[in-house]
Design an enzyme around this catalytic site. Sequence first.
Site, PDB file in Angstrom:
ATOM      1  N   SER A   1      -0.655 -55.620  18.104  1.00 25.99           N
ATOM      2  CA  SER A   1       0.328 -54.895  17.344  1.00 25.99           C
ATOM      3  C   SER A   1       0.886 -54.142  18.271  1.00 25.99           C
ATOM      4  O   SER A   1       0.592 -53.629  19.396  1.00 25.99           O
ATOM      5  CB  SER A   1      -0.498 -53.851  16.528  1.00 25.99           C
ATOM      6  OG  SER A   1      -0.024 -52.735  16.289  1.00 25.99           O
TER       7      SER A   1
ATOM      8  N   ASP B   1       5.294 -55.531   6.523  1.00 25.79           N
ATOM      9  CA  ASP B   1       4.096 -54.387   6.277  1.00 25.79           C
ATOM     10  C   ASP B   1       4.740 -53.307   5.520  1.00 25.79           C
ATOM     11  O   ASP B   1       4.547 -52.999   4.300  1.00 25.79           O
ATOM     12  CB  ASP B   1       3.516 -54.077   7.594  1.00 25.79           C
ATOM     13  CG  ASP B   1       2.550 -54.773   7.932  1.00 25.79           C
ATOM     14  OD1 ASP B   1       2.605 -55.869   7.642  1.00 25.79           O
ATOM     15  OD2 ASP B   1       1.687 -54.297   8.732  1.00 25.79           O
TER      16      ASP B   1
ATOM     17  N   ARG C   1       7.399 -39.811  17.063  1.00 25.75           N
ATOM     18  CA  ARG C   1       7.183 -39.555  15.769  1.00 25.75           C
ATOM     19  C   ARG C   1       7.798 -38.396  15.193  1.00 25.75           C
ATOM     20  O   ARG C   1       8.074 -38.286  13.944  1.00 25.75           O
ATOM     21  CB  ARG C   1       5.463 -39.369  15.637  1.00 25.75           C
ATOM     22  CG  ARG C   1       4.731 -40.763  16.036  1.00 25.75           C
ATOM     23  CD  ARG C   1       5.395 -41.852  15.538  1.00 25.75           C
ATOM     24  NE  ARG C   1       4.908 -43.148  15.838  1.00 25.75           N
ATOM     25  CZ  ARG C   1       5.367 -44.345  15.626  1.00 25.75           C
ATOM     26  NH1 ARG C   1       6.547 -44.543  15.252  1.00 25.75           N
ATOM     27  NH2 ARG C   1       4.489 -45.186  15.619  1.00 25.75           N
TER      28      ARG C   1
ATOM     29  N   ASP D   1      -0.931 -42.323  14.945  1.00 31.72           N
ATOM     30  CA  ASP D   1       0.394 -41.941  14.420  1.00 31.72           C
ATOM     31  C   ASP D   1       0.436 -41.262  13.040  1.00 31.72           C
ATOM     32  O   ASP D   1       1.259 -40.458  12.741  1.00 31.72           O
ATOM     33  CB  ASP D   1       1.200 -43.232  14.275  1.00 31.72           C
ATOM     34  CG  ASP D   1       1.712 -43.696  15.693  1.00 31.72           C
ATOM     35  OD1 ASP D   1       1.868 -42.976  16.604  1.00 31.72           O
ATOM     36  OD2 ASP D   1       1.894 -44.841  15.877  1.00 31.72           O
TER      37      ASP D   1
END
Lengths: 405, 405, 405, 405
Positions: C182, C17, C99, C128
């Site tokens: 995921s 990705d 993050r 996110d």
Amino acid sequence: MSESIKRVVLAYSGGLDTSVILKWLQVTYGCEVVTFTADLGQGEELEPARAKAELMGIKPEHIFIDDLREEFVRDFVFPMMRANARYEGDYLLGTSIARPLISKRLVEIAKETGADAVAHGATGKGNDQVRFELSCYALNPDIKVIAPWREWALTSRTALIDFAEKNQIPVPKDKRGESPFSTDANLLHTSSEGKVLEDPWEETPDYVYSRTVNPEDAPDAPEYITIDFEKGDGVALNGQAMSPATLLAALNDLGRKHGIGRLDLVENRFVGMKSRGMYETPGGEIYARAHRGIESITLDRGAAHLKDELMPKYAELIYNGFWFAPEREMLQAAIDHSQAKVTGTVRVKLYKGSANVVGRKSPHSLYSERHVTFEDDAGAYDQKDAAGFIKLNALRLKLLARRDR
Amino acid sequence: MSESIKRVVLAYSGGLDTSVILKWLQVTYGCEVVTFTADLGQGEELEPARAKAELMGIKPEHIFIDDLREEFVRDFVFPMMRANARYEGDYLLGTSIARPLISKRLVEIAKETGADAVAHGATGKGNDQVRFELSCYALNPDIKVIAPWREWALTSRTALIDFAEKNQIPVPKDKRGESPFSTDANLLHTSSEGKVLEDPWEETPDYVYSRTVNPEDAPDAPEYITIDFEKGDGVALNGQAMSPATLLAALNDLGRKHGIGRLDLVENRFVGMKSRGMYETPGGEIYARAHRGIESITLDRGAAHLKDELMPKYAELIYNGFWFAPEREMLQAAIDHSQAKVTGTVRVKLYKGSANVVGRKSPHSLYSERHVTFEDDAGAYDQKDAAGFIKLNALRLKLLARRDR
Amino acid sequence: MSESIKRVVLAYSGGLDTSVILKWLQVTYGCEVVTFTADLGQGEELEPARAKAELMGIKPEHIFIDDLREEFVRDFVFPMMRANARYEGDYLLGTSIARPLISKRLVEIAKETGADAVAHGATGKGNDQVRFELSCYALNPDIKVIAPWREWALTSRTALIDFAEKNQIPVPKDKRGESPFSTDANLLHTSSEGKVLEDPWEETPDYVYSRTVNPEDAPDAPEYITIDFEKGDGVALNGQAMSPATLLAALNDLGRKHGIGRLDLVENRFVGMKSRGMYETPGGEIYARAHRGIESITLDRGAAHLKDELMPKYAELIYNGFWFAPEREMLQAAIDHSQAKVTGTVRVKLYKGSANVVGRKSPHSLYSERHVTFEDDAGAYDQKDAAGFIKLNALRLKLLARRDR
Amino acid sequence: MSESIKRVVLAYSGGLDTSVILKWLQVTYGCEVVTFTADLGQGEELEPARAKAELMGIKPEHIFIDDLREEFVRDFVFPMMRANARYEGDYLLGTSIARPLISKRLVEIAKETGADAVAHGATGKGNDQVRFELSCYALNPDIKVIAPWREWALTSRTALIDFAEKNQIPVPKDKRGESPFSTDANLLHTSSEGKVLEDPWEETPDYVYSRTVNPEDAPDAPEYITIDFEKGDGVALNGQAMSPATLLAALNDLGRKHGIGRLDLVENRFVGMKSRGMYETPGGEIYARAHRGIESITLDRGAAHLKDELMPKYAELIYNGFWFAPEREMLQAAIDHSQAKVTGTVRVKLYKGSANVVGRKSPHSLYSERHVTFEDDAGAYDQKDAAGFIKLNALRLKLLARRDR
């Protein structure tokens, strides 16, 4: 009363009541008394307290008279003001905030003089006993605290005066009868309660006020002042740099003149009852409004709203006597962290009882004319962003509405 | 703009801006427009709005003009006042609290008229767009909301007036130039912002005020009034029973006369920027103070302090547009639960900008002279209990102090 | 997409990705790409990412591969653990807390390399994207953030793979079909969501778990460990001093073995929808329980309860992406202030999915056997004090009861 | 002890301690004693209490034995569970929540029998004395409360047993020595504290547990159950409708079997000290997790987060004994308001000490696969909205960053 006390430090004003306490301690405990008289800006001469203490046999080296005004404002009033603290929405905590400092000195003096106890003149119905004692125990867990009003048999004015006379304590003429109300004063405020104030439906008689003119008698023209702040604390009045206590004193003069800071309040005491008090906080009221004013352009919304949410608990802690508790210190750490850029100038209009912020500016202002303008903002803000902002804020409400229709 | 809209309900004031929007909706979406004009006590005639709507081709049965004043005060202002809500310490939320009601009627009229969309005249920089749209979506998750100010190309005053002239919309002479500030008004308040108010250091010019006299021009003599409350809501002025809207209107007259309720504020918008607003809430300010006054003798401390802790969040929710959100309703349930005995009379002194509570009484008063008195209390309170109370409150502080010394 | 971008720093994993994103950035913006690959303890080799980046034409000096494990645990995970943060009662915030650190490095590398933009691979439906972008903007308000998933046309797996093949990006065999769920991983946790997890009534299939054995397959005998804390942070396991990341890694091994830290949760995303996630936080769960254990004997009640009250807001701020917001920092200041004496040792029993504190000791313990004992306490506590304590706590309730009967 | 008491209602278990209290009240106050024995699900026969009371001369009409199990669960446990209340992060308040109900019956029986006092067997060091007395005073402000443990001279076990023998109170053999720990039990939990538990570093010996098997001895195979909820309260187990107390009892059986609900905690008592307790709450632990599970799909985020923020205070109020205080009632009103749609089914896996939610479904679910899916969502959510959402959330952070760089 059965405890053996060797030496006790008494918070001593020099007035009739604490003089009676002084003697009562000598008589009851057979102990040595150390007197501590603090200048917190209450506006009374302190040297007479020394003379009286000497008359009652206190050794000169056991008479402590301290000017605590700067420490009071710098380390207690200003930190509290950083939090915009108001108890029950209004009260600026003028009495509450003085107690921890007095307690701190009582405990220090006890250590210096080898005393094993401290004593205070607060009654058994009020908050002050709690504030004194929690502070003293937090600073010295082994100290003994004597609260004569909870112990002795002098439960009427007559008994007290009898005791005074029997013990050669001079009784001022105006103290023979009942005082029509009771007061406490320091650089931040004067409070009055009791007697003529006990019916909360009756308006406070004008003679109760001592720190402010009646707004109706204040000047007919408004007065504008500026206060400069640095990192959350006031540092100058009308451009003139001042120490904390000097600044508060100057604001008190201004507040007095314009009738600012009177508050008639029925409040909830920590000991469980309601009481009605009359507060005069002339300089404090001006300062508190100015502080909010400078925060309004220098604090981010997240910080400002968090402060507003924490404030009631912070104020309650101070009111209840938990200044020296870890949770007050934690809140203070959060509050102080927010003040790093609370620097700038506020313009306040004083007029017949009101202190209103009319202007504020700062080198650290977060106010952005570019963003807020109705005029062309040169791309600072894309109005289309608002559509997505609203859509996602609405999403959960839409899901709810779909479920519940 | 690409969505197909069949019929849209427009919040229509009859003024130039919403008239331009009306036409723009017709032109852009080719849809039928339903107009909704609310009397929220803003003090303007509403029938001219009907005439203008008719002129622009709106069918008579699609012109809605509603007097919402009682509903506004009873179901929105008073519940909010029960919470003592003030955003960022001061703002009485006069604009914020009107938006949910307008939205509610927009959605209802959309249902009645088979419209699939609603439209409002709020800009993309402000809070009102959020308030309108969150409320509409919460009440009808399938409604489409059109916000012309976020969509159209009329980004300057000139473009707007050009559009008006091209479309035969009469442009009042005084609307040709830029207005020096922008306002919103209803029975609770008038707000002003923008242009001449955009520099937060500059004092608000006197011509901005429309709802209050300058305190300096207010009567030289104070005026005393009483407000009666029942279960948390005002029911009478000076002993005369009044409906909610009538009471608020009467308080507005008094507040106007005495220059009460002016507020100059830099506030944090939900959309992320700071803005400076001037608010006039004459009756609301008096009412808010009186409500706190009656609570001070009828609410228990636990209830009062919980309310104070919840208030900032409650006020933020209303400010941000979440009136119809479950968390606002939960807080309201808690607040309303507390008001069952908030009944009694408050006496307020009005004088040159100030509204101060000077007396309060209630058949449900929790204030107990017997407990609080400095006089003999006939055993109501045992001062010795305070010793144990303090000891146990101090215990954890002592354990801490022992550990940390 | 219309913005002109000169150079962009991409958070690059080396997977399919982000490789597609890399190419897409080059193609779409015609800009230079800098890749940043962080070792946060996700357990993957990072050098292949370098090789792939080189293959796609990234200059060697524009390939950044950083081992951030110690910084991650020391400056992000541990401070968060000091707060006992759990979002919605349970979630240990394993993704959320990573993050801000990635964003910090993105912004730093942008500065070092003269890039004007950063890019991330988070989708437009998740949290996110918000966390990355709020952090980046807070650290550099002028940075541009590119979120390809919100911009591009590659809305299906097929389209993405077509794009890859057209652009010579190798597509691993097992990536051709849809992944059944995921994941995100770092030293603190692995999260899994989507696809097979989307029905919240269906139990999570066992193949989803990657960090922990099934408790049913865990050892039949419990294992006891000790963790030492200093000032609120873990410093040793079973008496052996360890760095933050080493300690967490060792706890992960223990947690994996005993099947600890699995959490199946339906949570509320900041973007307005609910999602169902499966979290594995083996070491974090053990650590979190141990931290509460050491606090239980070293924190005063006032501090502990304040922390509990502040925690939900603190956790929400981290979940929503406001790590670099002033209100998070204020709360951190309060929390950190409380940890000065949170030092000592906790004993934890690990057994088939559970980590339970069974012992705690500290040189700074506030637990006092002398006070709590059922045995004679030698005067440490006077039970009669409790009578006064209760009387005054009851006073307001009695006054209420008298009024309301 | 000097007060004159006519008739006192004693919370009487039939055990040695309350039998001694019974006699002591007769001897000391010369008053008539009414006994009240409640079945709260503690798992003891109550008829022996009747026989003992009769033996000690209590009139049959003055012996009250009530089965309060349904009322306890329905009106106390379930409302508390609606709040997800856990004191200090973990404790399910099993003892705290029983005290208000016992107090309520004491006060009711006092009214029925014309008693002027109530008495309880809680010691002067614990929380229970506070809970009993605050509840009693809140329900009848004129009631007198006698707490023999704070008054009498029976300060050692020997003295107590001497008193018993002198007064013909049978002393069971196993009560002659010191009990190795002290317990309290009801349908929600069993608590143990004191003696062998007093060193918080020592693991609780296995013989202390009475309500749960050791997880190591629990079945090797997990068991799955479902609990149905309606409006926030449990109504069925495995599809079978049950009354509140029946449901909790059935969950207790399951929890016992699987070793669920053990908690070893050092907690902060309201009276100021820390204590170490061992709690077993088998059914309550399962129920509490299931309740959070059903909330996770039926509660809106705003409601859920508000509940999380209010919970610590709510739990503290119950722990401290303020069940019958207005602020607890206000919080309950808010919490109950949130539960209207908390209806559905939760699937829980029970295995060797753990109760984990593995599935949840509801006719009122707010979880929307359509919104959350990684697949094509048919337009339910426009990812581009996220850009605007983030931009406006970031705006204040950007303004801050610009100022502070």
